[in-house]
Scaffold this motif. Structure first.
Motif, PDB file in Angstrom:
ATOM      1  N   SER A  19       0.986  -1.009   0.141  1.00 40.50           N
ATOM      2  CA  SER A  19       0.259  -0.178   0.178  1.00 40.50           C
ATOM      3  C   SER A  19       0.973   1.288   0.010  1.00 40.50           C
ATOM      4  N   SER A  20       0.283   2.043  -0.591  1.00 37.73           N
ATOM      5  CA  SER A  20       1.145   3.944  -0.591  1.00 37.73           C
ATOM      6  C   SER A  20       1.491   4.092   0.825  1.00 37.73           C
ATOM      7  N   PRO A  21       2.928   4.824   1.160  1.00 44.13           N
ATOM      8  CA  PRO A  21       2.541   5.153   2.066  1.00 44.13           C
ATOM      9  C   PRO A  21       1.518   6.283   2.327  1.00 44.13           C
ATOM     10  N   PRO A  22       1.343   6.508   4.028  1.00 41.63           N
ATOM     11  CA  PRO A  22       0.360   7.824   4.145  1.00 41.63           C
ATOM     12  C   PRO A  22       1.061   9.539   3.286  1.00 41.63           C
ATOM     13  N   ASP A  23       0.250   9.930   2.779  1.00 41.80           N
ATOM     14  CA  ASP A  23       0.634  11.149   2.733  1.00 41.80           C
ATOM     15  C   ASP A  23      -0.096  12.601   3.809  1.00 41.80           C
ATOM     16  N   PRO A  24       1.195  12.980   4.428  1.00 46.56           N
ATOM     17  CA  PRO A  24       0.983  13.878   5.655  1.00 46.56           C
ATOM     18  C   PRO A  24       0.359  15.103   4.815  1.00 46.56           C
ATOM     19  N   LEU A  46      14.565  27.443  22.841  1.00 51.88           N
ATOM     20  CA  LEU A  46      13.592  26.856  23.476  1.00 51.88           C
ATOM     21  C   LEU A  46      12.006  27.456  22.365  1.00 51.88           C
ATOM     22  N   PHE A  47      12.247  26.266  22.311  1.00 49.54           N
ATOM     23  CA  PHE A  47      11.006  26.724  21.343  1.00 49.54           C
ATOM     24  C   PHE A  47       9.455  25.865  21.561  1.00 49.54           C
ATOM     25  N   THR A  48       8.117  26.662  21.620  1.00 46.61           N
ATOM     26  CA  THR A  48       6.856  24.765  21.632  1.00 46.61           C
ATOM     27  C   THR A  48       6.148  25.321  20.775  1.00 46.61           C
ATOM     28  N   TYR A  49       5.867  24.008  20.172  1.00 44.90           N
ATOM     29  CA  TYR A  49       5.462  24.372  18.993  1.00 44.90           C
ATOM     30  C   TYR A  49       3.846  23.592  18.755  1.00 44.90           C
ATOM     31  N   GLN A  98       2.428  14.906  10.220  1.00 41.16           N
ATOM     32  CA  GLN A  98       1.559  16.393   9.586  1.00 41.16           C
ATOM     33  C   GLN A  98       2.916  17.411  10.437  1.00 41.16           C
ATOM     34  N   VAL A  99       2.591  16.564  12.488  1.00 39.24           N
ATOM     35  CA  VAL A  99       3.342  18.074  13.103  1.00 39.24           C
ATOM     36  C   VAL A  99       4.080  17.433  12.826  1.00 39.24           C
ATOM     37  N   ASP A 100       4.754  16.855  12.145  1.00 38.87           N
ATOM     38  CA  ASP A 100       6.482  16.531  12.403  1.00 38.87           C
ATOM     39  C   ASP A 100       7.208  17.607  11.148  1.00 38.87           C
ATOM     40  N   ARG A 122       7.267  15.084  23.612  1.00 41.15           N
ATOM     41  CA  ARG A 122       6.284  15.140  22.657  1.00 41.15           C
ATOM     42  C   ARG A 122       5.048  14.947  23.349  1.00 41.15           C
ATOM     43  N   TYR A 123       4.249  15.291  22.880  1.00 44.53           N
ATOM     44  CA  TYR A 123       2.759  14.518  23.060  1.00 44.53           C
ATOM     45  C   TYR A 123       1.538  14.900  21.720  1.00 44.53           C
ATOM     46  N   VAL A 124       1.646  13.890  21.235  1.00 46.39           N
ATOM     47  CA  VAL A 124       0.297  13.785  19.820  1.00 46.39           C
ATOM     48  C   VAL A 124      -0.892  12.842  19.949  1.00 46.39           C
ATOM     49  N   GLU A 125      -2.211  13.423  20.890  1.00 52.59           N
ATOM     50  CA  GLU A 125      -3.454  12.992  19.960  1.00 52.59           C
ATOM     51  C   GLU A 125      -3.602  13.474  19.453  1.00 52.59           C
TER      52      GLU A 125
END
Length: 149
Positions: A19-24, A46-49, A98-100, A122-125
């Motif tokens: 299957s094709s790789p996911p497209d962000p 420092l940064f926060t994204y 997409q976050v990356d 890193r915190y991803v929901e």
């Protein structure tokens, strides 16, 4: 019987691998992000994204639409949400990507971390993310003028 089971398993595994790789870019226009910076007195940068998947409430409905159209829009948003829930695992992987991608593009566009960064947290929901990092390079006079101390 065993051969048939083996054949079916092989086909399923091959189809999963091919299957094709996911497209962000699937999330293009569907999220909001913010980038905040902090330069410490000793030059540490420092940064926060933060990124958030846009919801129906983030996309305001025009008031000039007839009531029926607004109701239909809400139903479409609900249907989209239900479909997303069915594809949750794939969507979460896409969301990570997409976050990356958003973080990478934001850092490139801002010029904040010239020599890369270390990810501190890193915190991803499913619908939001936060990445805290420290730049590999120290703050220059230009950085302090541009981003503040």
């Amino acid at each position: 019987m065993f051969k048939n089971s083996l054949l079916i398993c092989s086909v399923v595994l091959l189809s999963a691998c091919s299957s094709s790789p996911p497209d962000p870019m699937e999330f293009a226009g569907q999220f909001r992000d913010t980038f905040s910076t902090q330069i410490k007195g000793d030059g540490i940068k420092l940064f926060t994204y933060k990124a958030k998947l846009a919801t129906a409430t983030d996309r305001p409905l025009p008031n000039d639409q007839p009531h029926d159209q607004r109701v239909n829009r809400r139903k479409q948003d609900l249907q989209s949400y239900l479909i997303e829930q069915r594809n949750a695992e794939e969507r979460l992987e896409l969301w990570h990507q997409q976050v990356d991608l958003g973080l990478q593009k934001t850092i490139e566009m801002s010029g904040y971390c010239k020599t890369g960064f270390i990810e501190l947290n890193r915190y991803v929901e499913m619908d939001r993310a936060e990445v805290v990092g420290e730049c590999n390079d120290g703050a220059t006079e230009e950085d302090i003028k541009k981003f503040g101390l």
